[in-house]
Scaffold this motif. Structure first.
Motif, PDB file in Angstrom:
ATOM      1  N   GLN A 369       0.826  -1.205   0.000  1.00  0.00           N
ATOM      2  CA  GLN A 369       0.000   0.000   0.000  1.00  0.00           C
ATOM      3  C   GLN A 369       0.864   1.260   0.000  1.00  0.00           C
ATOM      4  O   GLN A 369       0.529   2.267  -0.638  1.00  0.00           O
ATOM      5  CB  GLN A 369      -0.929  -0.023   1.218  1.00  0.00           C
ATOM      6  N   GLU A 370       1.975   1.230   0.706  1.00  0.00           N
ATOM      7  CA  GLU A 370       2.884   2.381   0.686  1.00  0.00           C
ATOM      8  C   GLU A 370       3.431   2.626  -0.735  1.00  0.00           C
ATOM      9  O   GLU A 370       3.542   3.776  -1.184  1.00  0.00           O
ATOM     10  CB  GLU A 370       4.037   2.155   1.660  1.00  0.00           C
ATOM     11  N   ALA A 371       3.797   1.545  -1.422  1.00  0.00           N
ATOM     12  CA  ALA A 371       4.288   1.697  -2.798  1.00  0.00           C
ATOM     13  C   ALA A 371       3.199   2.257  -3.705  1.00  0.00           C
ATOM     14  O   ALA A 371       3.458   3.082  -4.595  1.00  0.00           O
ATOM     15  CB  ALA A 371       4.787   0.353  -3.320  1.00  0.00           C
ATOM     16  N   SER A 372       1.934   1.829  -3.492  1.00  0.00           N
ATOM     17  CA  SER A 372       0.831   2.353  -4.295  1.00  0.00           C
ATOM     18  C   SER A 372       0.615   3.840  -4.025  1.00  0.00           C
ATOM     19  O   SER A 372       0.331   4.610  -4.938  1.00  0.00           O
ATOM     20  CB  SER A 372      -0.451   1.563  -4.002  1.00  0.00           C
ATOM     21  N   PHE A 373       0.762   4.273  -2.763  1.00  0.00           N
ATOM     22  CA  PHE A 373       0.636   5.689  -2.428  1.00  0.00           C
ATOM     23  C   PHE A 373       1.701   6.514  -3.152  1.00  0.00           C
ATOM     24  O   PHE A 373       1.437   7.595  -3.670  1.00  0.00           O
ATOM     25  CB  PHE A 373       0.744   5.875  -0.905  1.00  0.00           C
ATOM     26  N   LYS A 374       2.924   6.011  -3.155  1.00  0.00           N
ATOM     27  CA  LYS A 374       4.008   6.761  -3.793  1.00  0.00           C
ATOM     28  C   LYS A 374       3.775   6.917  -5.295  1.00  0.00           C
ATOM     29  O   LYS A 374       4.097   7.944  -5.881  1.00  0.00           O
ATOM     30  CB  LYS A 374       5.342   6.059  -3.540  1.00  0.00           C
ATOM     31  N   ALA A 382      -7.332   8.038  -8.769  1.00  0.00           N
ATOM     32  CA  ALA A 382      -6.669   6.873  -8.172  1.00  0.00           C
ATOM     33  C   ALA A 382      -7.450   6.390  -6.938  1.00  0.00           C
ATOM     34  O   ALA A 382      -8.001   7.196  -6.174  1.00  0.00           O
ATOM     35  CB  ALA A 382      -5.239   7.214  -7.792  1.00  0.00           C
ATOM     36  N   LEU A 383      -7.495   5.090  -6.731  1.00  0.00           N
ATOM     37  CA  LEU A 383      -8.140   4.469  -5.565  1.00  0.00           C
ATOM     38  C   LEU A 383      -7.053   3.856  -4.691  1.00  0.00           C
ATOM     39  O   LEU A 383      -6.380   2.901  -5.088  1.00  0.00           O
ATOM     40  CB  LEU A 383      -9.149   3.400  -6.004  1.00  0.00           C
ATOM     41  N   LEU A 384      -6.895   4.400  -3.492  1.00  0.00           N
ATOM     42  CA  LEU A 384      -5.841   3.970  -2.577  1.00  0.00           C
ATOM     43  C   LEU A 384      -6.473   3.284  -1.364  1.00  0.00           C
ATOM     44  O   LEU A 384      -7.488   3.746  -0.823  1.00  0.00           O
ATOM     45  CB  LEU A 384      -5.005   5.174  -2.127  1.00  0.00           C
ATOM     46  N   LYS A 385      -5.880   2.219  -0.930  1.00  0.00           N
ATOM     47  CA  LYS A 385      -6.389   1.445   0.201  1.00  0.00           C
ATOM     48  C   LYS A 385      -5.379   1.445   1.339  1.00  0.00           C
ATOM     49  O   LYS A 385      -4.173   1.421   1.125  1.00  0.00           O
ATOM     50  CB  LYS A 385      -6.689   0.012  -0.222  1.00  0.00           C
TER      51      LYS A 385
END
Length: 716
Positions: A369-374, A382-385
């Motif tokens: 999830q941290e990598a997806s946020f970056k 964007a959809l972030l979990k």
């Protein structure tokens, strides 16, 4: 490579004799000095041209930004300013005029003006001038070449004026004149193909090939550096140089008794005693040496007799000493760099501040999830979990970006505002950013301010144009290209004095007969009509631009003046047509002239008819005399000069006496003594209709008699 530059290495690395010319070393030294002296200008001039074209980032700076993944923005504010300046030049081209020094040369002056315009049109001079002007305002200097080229296939030649690349010209670095009129030499060096040069100079083909082969076998760094002047390893081309230089020579001149100065005399002139004296003078001779490194290709006297080096510079800004030519672009590069860098920085700040980042507690997100946020935090949609409870327990907090610093935006605006003030090309001249509330007078004053700022550029261009015309026509004792080469009969289609096309034949040989004043015999002589080699003139560049925009302004100014002064339009209609840009001017002027002639003829006929009518009126009034009595008829005839006055007076006196006796009035006073009619006189009728004594009892007063006479006077 040997030090004396008279030998070169051949393909087998052996020393080969190439040329033995003691003067060659001097000209090669000139070329080397000019290259070194102008290297600074060439470096900045190439950068000036790149800035105008849009290449405004240094390679190192651009690579640094690319490595940091930062944008390198280019906002080219220079090109619009230069384009406005170049467009202004195209819309304000100045015409050439010839002023005769005597009244007899006026027609010849108009002919030379037409021939000059014909040659310039054939050379596409307007386009060449605009290209040279653009070279000057961008790099600081532009060059014209003025010459004559003969076409062997057409068996005819033409003078030409063309642009030369400023990077091909190497002028005398010791020149101090602002317009380089004192330069001792000019070298034009061009990169050409070896086979092309060998075909042009077939007698030196072996030497050209041997010298070219020597560049392939250089062994030291000094050789390689030297060979770069003459050989390009990238393009495989060699450098062909033409050195035009001035040389002081002693010359024998002969002064004839007629005052003429010649450099050669014949035996007949000596026998007739026509030579007054001989004088030795020092004159300047123009020569041309063509060479390629150690190979002398041509060493001749200049083919032109005008005494000028056939290259004319146009310089934008140049002080003439301890200075290099500069153009308008030179002072605009620093503001342009600031604009580009600040705009790039602004964009970088906007890009980085669009995602302010996040603050997260440990365990709020998994590594995935941290990598997806970056990767996707700043991506729209964007959809972030995150882990369950992270949001409700406020384990995540967004960092809001700050607004971009206002001083960065203000600094960019200041840099953009500085460019018009530095170049002198303001918004009024560009036609942009003009407020609707500004008056036309205010806009005109701003435009004049900009024109005043750039007036020096156009003065330099006019000087260059005047030097070009000097080369075309020359001066006394040094004929220009036209008098030198245009010696045979030739027909030109030129523009006449009134702007209409005109066909003229120059150097036309005609036979004429005249009486010899010494022998009294009739002899046949050959006379040349429209001889281009005679006459002396002052060449000036007109103050009024010869462009459609200026002509239109002059047209409406003249129309407005005619309206204010009350001048009838038909008095200057032909001038108005010449100032206008309407098509078919000649046909309009022809019809106007025909109409004016018809009107003049009609007015003349009307005037004649009016005179005839007046004559008839006078005749009608004069016919009334037949109704008068015979004495009065004779008086009127005497006034008209038909009858002597004394006869008419005598008959009038006799008639009055006869009438008085028939009426029983006794003697009447003498008319000649009293000079007038009696106080009372009965009405008189024609003799054929004399009244009876009973019907004429009412006498007339003196006023009535005078009124009767005046009313029946004929107008003769």
């Amino acid at each position: 490579m040997l030090d004396d530059f008279q030998y070169a290495k051949s393909e087998d690395n052996s020393t080969t004799f190439v040329a033995e010319n003691s003067k060659l070393l001097r000209y090669k030294r000139w070329f080397k000095e000019a290259v070194e002296a102008q290297q600074k200008w060439r470096n900045v001039a190439r950068e000036d041209r790149e800035f105008y074209s849009g290449k405004q980032w240094a390679d190192g700076d651009k690579k640094t930004l690319e490595d940091a993944k930062r944008p390198a923005i280019t906002i080219n504010r220079i090109k619009p300013l230069i384009n406005v300046l170049s467009g202004y030049q195209r819309l304000n081209r100045y015409d050439i005029d010839f002023l005769p020094r005597t009244n007899d040369d006026d027609e010849q002056a108009q002919l030379r003006k037409g021939v000059t315009k014909y040659i310039m049109d054939r050379s596409h001079y307007n386009y060449e001038e605009s290209d040279v002007f653009n070279d000057g305002v961008v790099t600081g200097i532009g060059w014209f070449e003025v010459g004559y080229k003969f076409d062997w296939l057409a068996q005819d030649g033409d003078a030409f004026i063309r642009r030369v690349s400023p990077f091909d010209i190497y002028a005398d670095p010791e020149s101090r004149d602002k317009h380089m009129r004192d330069m001792k030499y000019v070298i034009r060096a061009r990169w050409v193909d070896k086979d092309e040069l060998a075909a042009k100079y077939p007698q030196q083909a072996d030497e050209i090939n041997a010298q070219t082969a020597a560049y392939m076998t250089e062994e030291t760094e000094n050789d390689k550096k030297y060979n770069e002047l003459w050989y390009s390893h990238e393009t495989k081309k060699i450098r062909f140089a033409e050195c035009w230089y001035k040389k002081a020579v002693q010359k024998q001149l002969f002064i004839l008794k007629s005052g003429e100065l010649v450099d050669q005399v014949t035996e007949d002139m000596i026998a007739l005693g026509m030579i007054l004296r001989q004088q030795t003078v020092t004159t300047t001779e123009i020569r041309m040496l063509a060479f390629f490194d150690n190979v002398v290709l041509e060493d001749i006297q200049s083919p032109y007799k005008h005494g000028f080096i056939p290259f004319v510079p146009f310089i934008c800004y140049y002080q003439g000493e301890d200075d290099i030519p500069s153009g308008v672009v030179r002072d605009l590069k620093d503001p342009q760099r600031e604009i580009n860098k600040r705009r790039s920085q602004e964009l970088h700040i906007l890009n980085t501040q669009s995602n302010g980042g996040w603050i997260s507690e440990e365990g709020a997100m998994s590594p995935q999830q941290e990598a997806s946020f970056k990767r996707n935090a700043s991506t729209p949609g964007a959809l972030l979990k995150v882990n369950p409870g992270a949001l409700s327990m406020q384990k995540l907090q967004r960092l809001e970006p700050q607004a971009p610093p206002s001083n960065i935006i203000n600094a960019s605006q200041e840099a953009m505002n500085e460019m018009p003030s530095i170049s002198g090309i303001n918004e009024a001249l560009m036609g942009t950013d003009i407020s609707n509330s500004q008056s036309g007078r205010a806009i005109e004053l701003k435009q004049k301010q900009a024109i005043t700022h750039i007036a020096g550029l156009f003065d330099n261009l006019r000087m260059a144009k005047e030097l070009i015309v000097d080369m075309l026509w020359g001066k006394r004792g040094a004929p220009g290209i036209i008098p030198q080469f245009y010696t045979e009969q030739k027909t030109f289609r030129i523009v006449g004095e009134n702007g209409e096309p005109q066909i003229v034949t120059v150097n036309q040989q005609v036979q004429q007969q005249q009486v010899n004043p010494q022998t009294g015999m009739i002899q046949t002589i050959t006379k040349t009509l429209n001889d281009l080699s005679v006459g002396e003139f002052d060449i000036v560049i007109a103050d009024t631009p010869a462009t459609s925009t200026q002509r239109t302004a002059q047209f409406w100014s003249l129309v407005d003046a005619c309206g204010k002064l009350g001048i009838q339009g038909n008095m200057i209609m032909d001038i108005l047509i010449d100032l206008s840009d309407i098509p078919q001017k000649a046909e309009i002027k022809r019809r106007l002239k025909s109409q004016q002639e018809e009107q003049a003829q009609a007015q003349q006929q009307q005037m004649q008819a009016q005179m005839e009518l007046e004559k008839q009126k006078r005749l009608s009034r004069s016919i009334a005399y037949k109704d008068l009595q015979l004495p009065l008829q004779l008086q009127l005839a005497a006034q008209a000069g038909i009858l002597p006055q004394q006869y008419a007076d005598a008959f009038l006196q006799w008639s009055i006496q006869q009438m008085a006796q028939s009426m029983g009035m006794g003697g009447m006073p003498n008319m000649g003594q009293q000079g007038g009619m009696p106080q009372q006189l009965p009405q008189m009728q024609p003799i054929a209709q004399q009244p009876t004594q009973q019907a004429a009892q009412s006498p007339l007063t003196q006023a009535a008699v005078n009124g009767l006479v005046e009313a029946n006077k004929p107008v003769l």
